[in-house]
Scaffold this motif. Sequence first.
Motif, PDB file in Angstrom:
ATOM      1  N   ILE A 193       0.673  -1.358  -0.484  1.00 18.90           N
ATOM      2  CA  ILE A 193       0.169  -0.056  -0.038  1.00 18.90           C
ATOM      3  C   ILE A 193       0.807   1.301  -0.231  1.00 18.90           C
ATOM      4  N   ASP A 194       1.866   0.893   0.870  1.00 17.67           N
ATOM      5  CA  ASP A 194       2.812   2.221   1.325  1.00 17.67           C
ATOM      6  C   ASP A 194       3.248   2.665  -0.061  1.00 17.67           C
ATOM      7  N   THR A 195       3.334   1.950  -1.312  1.00 22.71           N
ATOM      8  CA  THR A 195       4.150   2.047  -2.648  1.00 22.71           C
ATOM      9  C   THR A 195       3.099   2.696  -3.812  1.00 22.71           C
ATOM     10  N   MET A 196       2.165   2.877  -3.458  1.00 20.43           N
ATOM     11  CA  MET A 196       0.945   3.347  -4.176  1.00 20.43           C
ATOM     12  C   MET A 196       0.078   4.689  -4.000  1.00 20.43           C
ATOM     13  N   ILE A 197      -0.631   4.634  -2.797  1.00 21.60           N
ATOM     14  CA  ILE A 197      -1.188   5.203  -1.408  1.00 21.60           C
ATOM     15  C   ILE A 197      -1.023   6.791  -2.051  1.00 21.60           C
ATOM     16  N   ASP A 198      -0.133   7.276  -2.402  1.00 16.54           N
ATOM     17  CA  ASP A 198       0.374   9.056  -2.342  1.00 16.54           C
ATOM     18  C   ASP A 198      -0.214   9.052  -4.216  1.00 16.54           C
ATOM     19  N   ASP A 199      -0.263   8.077  -4.677  1.00 19.27           N
ATOM     20  CA  ASP A 199      -0.981   8.852  -5.844  1.00 19.27           C
ATOM     21  C   ASP A 199      -2.664   9.393  -4.943  1.00 19.27           C
ATOM     22  N   GLU A 200      -1.925  10.772  -6.035  1.00 19.27           N
ATOM     23  CA  GLU A 200      -3.493  11.880  -5.829  1.00 19.27           C
ATOM     24  C   GLU A 200      -4.447  11.276  -6.088  1.00 19.27           C
ATOM     25  N   ARG A 201      -4.684  10.369  -7.075  1.00 17.53           N
ATOM     26  CA  ARG A 201      -6.556  10.099  -7.353  1.00 17.53           C
ATOM     27  C   ARG A 201      -6.468   8.206  -6.445  1.00 17.53           C
ATOM     28  N   ILE A 202      -5.571   8.212  -6.029  1.00 20.98           N
ATOM     29  CA  ILE A 202      -6.014   7.165  -4.325  1.00 20.98           C
ATOM     30  C   ILE A 202      -6.627   8.216  -2.886  1.00 20.98           C
ATOM     31  N   LEU A 203      -7.818   7.694  -2.357  1.00 25.47           N
ATOM     32  CA  LEU A 203      -8.103   9.032  -1.685  1.00 25.47           C
ATOM     33  C   LEU A 203      -7.929   8.398   0.027  1.00 25.47           C
ATOM     34  N   GLY A 204      -7.792   7.005  -0.129  1.00 25.63           N
ATOM     35  CA  GLY A 204      -7.416   6.465   0.997  1.00 25.63           C
ATOM     36  C   GLY A 204      -7.173   4.764   1.137  1.00 25.63           C
ATOM     37  N   LEU A 205      -7.871   4.158   2.130  1.00 22.96           N
ATOM     38  CA  LEU A 205      -7.797   2.449   2.332  1.00 22.96           C
ATOM     39  C   LEU A 205      -9.558   2.141   2.138  1.00 22.96           C
ATOM     40  N   GLY A 206      -9.237   1.119   1.335  1.00 29.28           N
ATOM     41  CA  GLY A 206     -10.664   0.730   1.081  1.00 29.28           C
ATOM     42  C   GLY A 206     -11.497   0.419   1.964  1.00 29.28           C
ATOM     43  N   GLU A 207     -12.784  -0.050   1.654  1.00 36.46           N
ATOM     44  CA  GLU A 207     -13.462  -0.364   2.991  1.00 36.46           C
ATOM     45  C   GLU A 207     -12.535  -1.647   3.502  1.00 36.46           C
ATOM     46  N   MET A 208     -12.458  -1.694   5.230  1.00 32.38           N
ATOM     47  CA  MET A 208     -12.096  -2.540   5.684  1.00 32.38           C
ATOM     48  C   MET A 208     -13.147  -2.613   6.027  1.00 32.38           C
ATOM     49  N   MET A 209     -12.512  -4.352   5.442  1.00 29.02           N
ATOM     50  CA  MET A 209     -14.022  -5.624   6.394  1.00 29.02           C
ATOM     51  C   MET A 209     -12.977  -6.641   7.139  1.00 29.02           C
ATOM     52  N   ASN A 210     -12.000  -6.080   7.378  1.00 32.78           N
ATOM     53  CA  ASN A 210     -11.289  -7.196   8.594  1.00 32.78           C
ATOM     54  C   ASN A 210     -11.927  -6.271   9.601  1.00 32.78           C
ATOM     55  N   TYR A 211     -12.955  -6.393  10.167  1.00 31.35           N
ATOM     56  CA  TYR A 211     -13.583  -5.734  11.300  1.00 31.35           C
ATOM     57  C   TYR A 211     -12.962  -6.276  12.620  1.00 31.35           C
TER      58      TYR A 211
END
Lengths: 577, 577
Positions: A156-174
């Motif tokens: 995730i660290d390698t790509m999340i800085d992309d400005e079109r990636i707003l964050g982390l997707g649905e955290m299903m692992n509740y």
Amino acid sequence: MDRTLAKTLIDVCEKRKKADLLIRNCRIVDVFSKTVFEGSISVIDGHFASFSDEIEADEVIDAGGRYVVPGFIDAHCHIESSHLSPAAFSDLIIPKGTTTVIADPHEICNVAGLDAMRYMLMASADLPLSVYYMFPSCVPATDSEHAGAVLLASDIDTMIDDERILGLGEMMNYPGIAAGLDFVLDKLECAYSRGKFIDGHAPDVKDRDLDAYSACRIKTDHECSTPEELRDRVRRGMYVALRQGTACKNVLDLLPGVNDDNLSRIMFCTDDCQCETIIDEGHISNGVNLAIGAGLKAEKALSAATLNAALCYDLRDRGAIAPGLKADFFICDSLEKIVPDEVFVSGKLTAKGGKILSPSSHIKPEKVSGMMNVKNFSSQRLVLPLEGDEARVIKIIPGSVVTENCIRKVSRDEKGNFTRDEKTDILKIASVERHKGTGNVGLGLIEGYGMKSGAVATSISHDSHNIIVVGTSDEDMERAVNELISTGGGVTIIQKGKVLMTHPLEIAGLMTDESAQVVYDTLREMHEIAYEKLGVNRNIDPFMTLSFMALPVIPALKITDSGLFDVTAFAFTSVNP
Amino acid sequence: MDRTLAKTLIDVCEKRKKADLLIRNCRIVDVFSKTVFEGSISVIDGHFASFSDEIEADEVIDAGGRYVVPGFIDAHCHIESSHLSPAAFSDLIIPKGTTTVIADPHEICNVAGLDAMRYMLMASADLPLSVYYMFPSCVPATDSEHAGAVLLASDIDTMIDDERILGLGEMMNYPGIAAGLDFVLDKLECAYSRGKFIDGHAPDVKDRDLDAYSACRIKTDHECSTPEELRDRVRRGMYVALRQGTACKNVLDLLPGVNDDNLSRIMFCTDDCQCETIIDEGHISNGVNLAIGAGLKAEKALSAATLNAALCYDLRDRGAIAPGLKADFFICDSLEKIVPDEVFVSGKLTAKGGKILSPSSHIKPEKVSGMMNVKNFSSQRLVLPLEGDEARVIKIIPGSVVTENCIRKVSRDEKGNFTRDEKTDILKIASVERHKGTGNVGLGLIEGYGMKSGAVATSISHDSHNIIVVGTSDEDMERAVNELISTGGGVTIIQKGKVLMTHPLEIAGLMTDESAQVVYDTLREMHEIAYEKLGVNRNIDPFMTLSFMALPVIPALKITDSGLFDVTAFAFTSVNP
């Protein structure tokens, strides 16, 4: 916003410069105040300039008093569920009035990992549709099934800085949140450290578990199904997306929980929407129209479907019709039922009368095609030995992705293997691993599918997207799997050893570059074949139902490539009770 | 949010760890849904953890069913207007329930430039009060008066990256926006390039000018005085702050324009609030109580006074009572009139019964004290030659910072110079430059101040903060100016050559390190002296009225160190009509 654009906008407002476009005589939907006012809109360099009719412009249109509405924002969707490439998806939903989506490429990333994320970014970079992404947080969705990729915080660290990636997707692992698992917290930290957002997915989570979940700044949930769940999430500062998709339809159930006092925390989303649903019922417009029909004032519904999502995801350049914002909007005749006519993207007429004016170009899915790595498969792998005449069976609940965990009397052949009893509605189902060539085949039984002969297989099976196949005979099931291997994925119907029809999904086995209409026509025909020729239960979708039978995060009993999974107990179980 | 805090919060919610504090039996004000629900709150490491009463905690309190309300956020204020240092200001307003302010140090920066910004950051770094800043956008406020500093985009660039500076302060130069002036756009770009915010200040701006102004992403306005102005700003995507300060009181005027449908765009602010007002009437609580008294449901008013400001300024860690947020809150008995009793900051009891529990430490104002650089001043500089028996006079409008531009018959001495006529209420007023030793003295006449003898001077005179002095004789006026030079600034009352009383403001001539109570008592006494002994009009504030007479961005006629300024014409004018 930048200095040049600001200067240009000022110059247009102050009449030192001509606008590109002036639309007079509008009823403008003001989603900030949830009201309508009469005025003009003008556009320069893709952005709204002024409400004044004094603006001079190169092109002047008269709206004839029709309504001008901001483009819809889908707060949470999986483009893959449309079966369409991002380009074809854009061409489909722009005419429905959706101009921005927050997409979680969870499905394709489960198949192809970072290559998939790169493809999705690239394939949506230059579309009329603005596609923002949430980086999938749960690849694989569980340890219980084998997906094509494992994405850790380091990925995730390698790509999340992309400005079109707003964050982390649905955290299903509740459960992982409640347990405070390190690898889950590592992923949250990827978002925290960048000030990015985290989407939620928390069906049935409540009380202290929901406190823990929301305390982590998980910001949204689209899995509410009751007004109480909605209330509990809003109370904890979460935004709730009212979902209206193909399988999950929550708008009418949640609407009694929506009121003037919490409306600002409400959005709309589609989550999983097949292209048939979009063509037949609309996209975000569908949820909005349902809400309006159920009594929510149109301006309020529109505010939730536009501004609120922009605010939630801090998309400061859009979400309303106002000076300085991106000129994504549509014109429609009525607010009683929203039917977008002319749709403008960045101030350019892009769709009219439900049709895109100029189809988008596709990006070749080089690294995400031909992804069928199945080893050692034959009908021999489908033999299911039973210990007695009772077996554990997945029972389909029509209209739901939840199943029941049942015990049923079943027939065995002379070797003690399961054999289909035509008097029952119990069929064999299998999940065939297709990513790493592990040779895994998980076997189970399913009730309620209704099929009387043949086999159906699909390479769409949430969330790991192995091949799922159901059939009345092992031979037809084998044929179905082999057909999908040869097409690089898709959906197929087999009868008596023959391929009745196949819908190829060459992009990761999930999507196609064909247009929505081609997919629509193909699937419609295939649905009819499944119902008519195979006798599949008409109360269910023959393909999507299968696609959710392998999702081991939704209760109660599911099939994975490693075998039957009891979601309630969160453990593998046996067909033999 | 960070990983460690998230883990801690989860562990408390899941009962693997004890909370620091549990407050049972609360009526919790839910500003997300504008409602109240019964529950408990728990705090760990300064943040809310859970609503559950099952949480174990080191300290357990019973709220006895009282209301728990999020700490107020002041969306726009000038700390300097309290006359207090940031530490004394914090000690004053925390007991009133305000736990966060968005402050624009416009006044002190006009005196001391970047040194002032650094002092304000440093002096507020470790207070219970969270002080965020907007970097002053208009120093000097106009070209028409000489301030102590000029802050250009290049100066803003050096400091705006500070994480406590949220953006660019109120853009008073709306004519500069409309004209698209380069140096103004340069400043906007400082905010654009960092994704920071821009506050507005746009009294009377409307139609295409307001389009241009809002198109630049100027996000807020606190200068509305009518529901129509409010509507026009909200429609353009701006947040409107309902202002209730010492001089400007807009809450009741604007409230008819606030409704359920636009409430999410409404905030509260104080702008300029003297410490007397805060002690006597409250801080944000004052505006909120006025709104509640006028019929706005308390939960809605509280939502505007907390959450909305947090959302506007993207303060993601606060603004409500919810898991994961900073535990700034207060307990009160009733929502009919909000009187904060216990005030908690980061979960620690910080004030009770209107009193701070432990006074904050002050930071020495080394680079911003002793700022009285006046050259060549004597009563000779106060001689005002007139060409005839009519003169242009600033007419005070009680309760307003707006003045009228009047022509009045006045008396002249034998040399043709203005001489006071006791039968009229026309006095001499002067602005004495105090920053650069330019020797500038601007002279004018003022009606409505009421003074019968003596002189009053103050080094607080918006926005350049030269010395403003009004008097019945040139000698008393000279004495007043010299008194302020000797104290390093402040407010003084002179009669017959004697200092009746002086309130020193040693920090930049604007603020003092004394406590609010000392300032209150001093100013109260001085007010009485001004009314009783000097005969100042009891319908006006003797000092604050003067402080606004030099503000050449508010109509209609003002006095600057360069002379009389006609704000309507935006040009210097003459006392001789």
